[in-house]
Write a protein that holds these residues in place. Structure first.
Motif, PDB file in Angstrom:
ATOM      1  N   GLY A  38      -5.122  -3.557  -0.505  1.00 57.73           N
ATOM      2  CA  GLY A  38      -5.116  -3.622  -1.961  1.00 57.73           C
ATOM      3  C   GLY A  38      -3.890  -2.947  -2.535  1.00 57.73           C
ATOM      4  O   GLY A  38      -2.960  -2.574  -1.809  1.00 57.73           O
ATOM      5  N   ARG A  39      -3.888  -2.771  -3.849  1.00 53.30           N
ATOM      6  CA  ARG A  39      -2.728  -2.147  -4.486  1.00 53.30           C
ATOM      7  C   ARG A  39      -2.542  -0.703  -4.025  1.00 53.30           C
ATOM      8  O   ARG A  39      -1.421  -0.272  -3.759  1.00 53.30           O
ATOM      9  CB  ARG A  39      -2.896  -2.184  -6.005  1.00 53.30           C
ATOM     10  N   ARG A  40      -3.631   0.020  -3.928  1.00 57.21           N
ATOM     11  CA  ARG A  40      -3.540   1.409  -3.493  1.00 57.21           C
ATOM     12  C   ARG A  40      -3.039   1.513  -2.053  1.00 57.21           C
ATOM     13  O   ARG A  40      -2.155   2.312  -1.742  1.00 57.21           O
ATOM     14  CB  ARG A  40      -4.907   2.074  -3.636  1.00 57.21           C
ATOM     15  N   GLY A  41      -3.597   0.690  -1.171  1.00 57.92           N
ATOM     16  CA  GLY A  41      -3.158   0.715   0.217  1.00 57.92           C
ATOM     17  C   GLY A  41      -1.722   0.277   0.377  1.00 57.92           C
ATOM     18  O   GLY A  41      -0.981   0.834   1.193  1.00 57.92           O
ATOM     19  N   THR A  42      -1.319  -0.729  -0.402  1.00 56.30           N
ATOM     20  CA  THR A  42       0.066  -1.189  -0.339  1.00 56.30           C
ATOM     21  C   THR A  42       1.031  -0.095  -0.784  1.00 56.30           C
ATOM     22  O   THR A  42       2.097   0.097  -0.185  1.00 56.30           O
ATOM     23  CB  THR A  42       0.247  -2.432  -1.228  1.00 56.30           C
ATOM     24  N   PHE A  43       0.640   0.648  -1.812  1.00 58.65           N
ATOM     25  CA  PHE A  43       1.523   1.713  -2.290  1.00 58.65           C
ATOM     26  C   PHE A  43       1.674   2.816  -1.252  1.00 58.65           C
ATOM     27  O   PHE A  43       2.789   3.244  -0.945  1.00 58.65           O
ATOM     28  CB  PHE A  43       0.986   2.294  -3.602  1.00 58.65           C
ATOM     29  N   PHE A  44       0.542   3.286  -0.709  1.00 56.21           N
ATOM     30  CA  PHE A  44       0.596   4.437   0.197  1.00 56.21           C
ATOM     31  C   PHE A  44       1.084   4.073   1.597  1.00 56.21           C
ATOM     32  O   PHE A  44       1.593   4.956   2.309  1.00 56.21           O
ATOM     33  CB  PHE A  44      -0.784   5.097   0.288  1.00 56.21           C
ATOM     34  N   HIS A  45       0.972   2.809   1.999  1.00 57.19           N
ATOM     35  CA  HIS A  45       1.342   2.438   3.365  1.00 57.19           C
ATOM     36  C   HIS A  45       2.614   1.589   3.436  1.00 57.19           C
ATOM     37  O   HIS A  45       3.148   1.402   4.532  1.00 57.19           O
ATOM     38  CB  HIS A  45       0.191   1.692   4.041  1.00 57.19           C
ATOM     39  N   VAL A  46       3.080   1.096   2.308  1.00 54.69           N
ATOM     40  CA  VAL A  46       4.300   0.289   2.309  1.00 54.69           C
ATOM     41  C   VAL A  46       5.351   0.900   1.380  1.00 54.69           C
ATOM     42  O   VAL A  46       6.434   1.308   1.826  1.00 54.69           O
ATOM     43  CB  VAL A  46       4.014  -1.169   1.899  1.00 54.69           C
ATOM     44  N   THR A  47       5.035   0.962   0.083  1.00 57.29           N
ATOM     45  CA  THR A  47       6.035   1.395  -0.895  1.00 57.29           C
ATOM     46  C   THR A  47       6.463   2.842  -0.674  1.00 57.29           C
ATOM     47  O   THR A  47       7.663   3.129  -0.544  1.00 57.29           O
ATOM     48  CB  THR A  47       5.477   1.230  -2.320  1.00 57.29           C
ATOM     49  N   LEU A  48       5.502   3.745  -0.633  1.00 53.32           N
ATOM     50  CA  LEU A  48       5.841   5.166  -0.532  1.00 53.32           C
ATOM     51  C   LEU A  48       6.606   5.509   0.742  1.00 53.32           C
ATOM     52  O   LEU A  48       7.626   6.211   0.666  1.00 53.32           O
ATOM     53  CB  LEU A  48       4.570   6.009  -0.665  1.00 53.32           C
ATOM     54  N   PRO A  49       6.175   5.044   1.926  1.00 53.81           N
ATOM     55  CA  PRO A  49       6.983   5.358   3.119  1.00 53.81           C
ATOM     56  C   PRO A  49       8.411   4.801   3.056  1.00 53.81           C
ATOM     57  O   PRO A  49       9.345   5.436   3.543  1.00 53.81           O
ATOM     58  CB  PRO A  49       6.187   4.707   4.257  1.00 53.81           C
ATOM     59  N   MET A  50       8.572   3.633   2.443  1.00 51.38           N
ATOM     60  CA  MET A  50       9.902   3.022   2.394  1.00 51.38           C
ATOM     61  C   MET A  50      10.843   3.724   1.425  1.00 51.38           C
ATOM     62  O   MET A  50      12.070   3.633   1.568  1.00 51.38           O
ATOM     63  CB  MET A  50       9.776   1.543   2.002  1.00 51.38           C
ATOM     64  N   ILE A  51      10.302   4.417   0.423  1.00 54.24           N
ATOM     65  CA  ILE A  51      11.173   5.087  -0.552  1.00 54.24           C
ATOM     66  C   ILE A  51      11.230   6.600  -0.330  1.00 54.24           C
ATOM     67  O   ILE A  51      11.754   7.325  -1.186  1.00 54.24           O
ATOM     68  CB  ILE A  51      10.715   4.792  -1.997  1.00 54.24           C
TER      69      ILE A  51
END
Length: 335
Positions: free
Chosen positions: A236-249
């Motif tokens: 979901g949006r929360r999982g995508t943020f914590f597992h994709v967006t945040l690690p990449m930035i």
């Protein structure tokens, strides 16, 4: 040696050959030595070198006169009793010993830590939330980005004066708005418990736009394929943020954290304009204390020692953050 001579040596076998100082005998006769002499640089190379030094000389001169020389002079002053008038005397590490036993130093250091601990997480979290909201390609989104970034370009003194007026007890905009809903606003800048939080909020709103722009740039660089893969995996949006967006930035998060920590430790303008260290020294920070010692009490030697203490605090914290980044910063090679 001519071609005829080399031919004679080859057929007669009466030449001595030498290579790198070692001779190989093939009979008596002519010695053939092949050597390559190093030639000096030509006039064009020398002219290019001179031109290069001329181009970098303004920066080298400015770096020396405006940074190295003042740092060296401040280091020497920190080892002296240097009043405004009269002769200065070398006293060694006495100023640094006095700093360690100065109760006010520990008070202002605690205030500086309080300011940093309040500003850094609030600034980074708010900047990240704004970046997530404004990183989308929507019509008119640039207006909101500009509105949030404008305070970064605004003069710090002007910004602080405006917020000081807004925090005014009787006629300030904030208390007037609170009065409209039946709440009597406090004396923001004259309350020991509220003065520092008020300055922190003012500083966050002033500089959050810079970190927001950095986060927007980092988020837009995240590959779309990672989001597509996360969607296929049911994130979901929360999982995508914590597992994709945040690690990449995380490299950008690290950069903003270092810059924000250094900036918060050097805070001065807001304190000088809004509270001048009050009430009861509750907002007096380290840089303001240095300024007070140097330009109000004219204790330049002691102020220089305080400045070097601040320098080493910033250096140690920066090196510590640099080492700890290995534990939580990902994608660093591609940043």
């Amino acid at each position: 040696m001519t071609a005829i001579g080399r031919l004679f040596c080859h057929w007669s076998g009466k030449c001595k050959y030498s290579f790198q100082g070692k001779k190989f005998d093939k009979g008596e006769g002519l010695t053939v030595t092949h050597s390559r002499k190093r030639t000096g640089r030509g006039p064009l190379a020398r002219e290019a070198q001179i031109a290069g030094w001329l181009f970098v000389s303004p920066m080298v001169l400015g770096f020396t006169l405006l940074l190295l020389f003042p740092m060296g002079l401040a280091l020497y002053m920190s080892l002296t009793d240097w009043p405004l008038l009269g002769d200065h005397h070398f006293i060694g590490l006495e100023n640094y010993r006095n700093v360690m036993t100065d109760a006010m130093f520990w008070k202002v250091l605690a205030n500086t830590v309080y300011f940093t601990a309040g500003l850094v997480p609030l600034n980074i979290v708010l900047a990240l939330l704004l970046a997530l909201l404004l990183s989308r390609s929507l019509r008119g989104i640039g207006i909101f980005r500009t509105a949030i970034f404008v305070p970064v370009m605004t003069s710090l003194i002007v910004w602080s004066i405006v917020w000081k007026l807004m925090y005014a007890t009787e006629s300030g905009l904030i208390n007037q708005l609170l009065l409209m809903i039946g709440i009597k606003g406090p004396a923001w800048l004259y309350n020991q418990d509220l003065a520092m939080p008020a300055v922190i909020v003012t500083s966050v709103l002033k500089n959050v736009g810079l970190n927001m722009v950095l986060f927007i740039a980092a988020i837009q660089q995240v590959p779309r394929s990672l989001y597509e893969a996360a969607t296929l995996d049911g994130a979901g949006r929360r999982g995508t943020f914590f597992h994709v967006t945040l690690p990449m930035i995380t490299p950008t998060v690290f950069l903003t954290m270092v810059m924000t920590v250094i900036g918060s430790l050097k805070v001065f303008g807001q304190i000088y304009v809004m509270t001048q260290g009050g009430p009861s020294n509750s907002t007096k920070v380290l840089v303001y204390y240095i300024w007070e010692k140097a330009f109000k009490l004219f204790q330049f030697g002691y102020a220089s020692s305080l400045a070097y203490v601040l320098f080493f605090i910033v250096l140690i914290l920066t090196l510590l953050q640099w080492q700890l980044r290995k534990r939580w910063v990902f994608n660093e090679g591609d940043a």
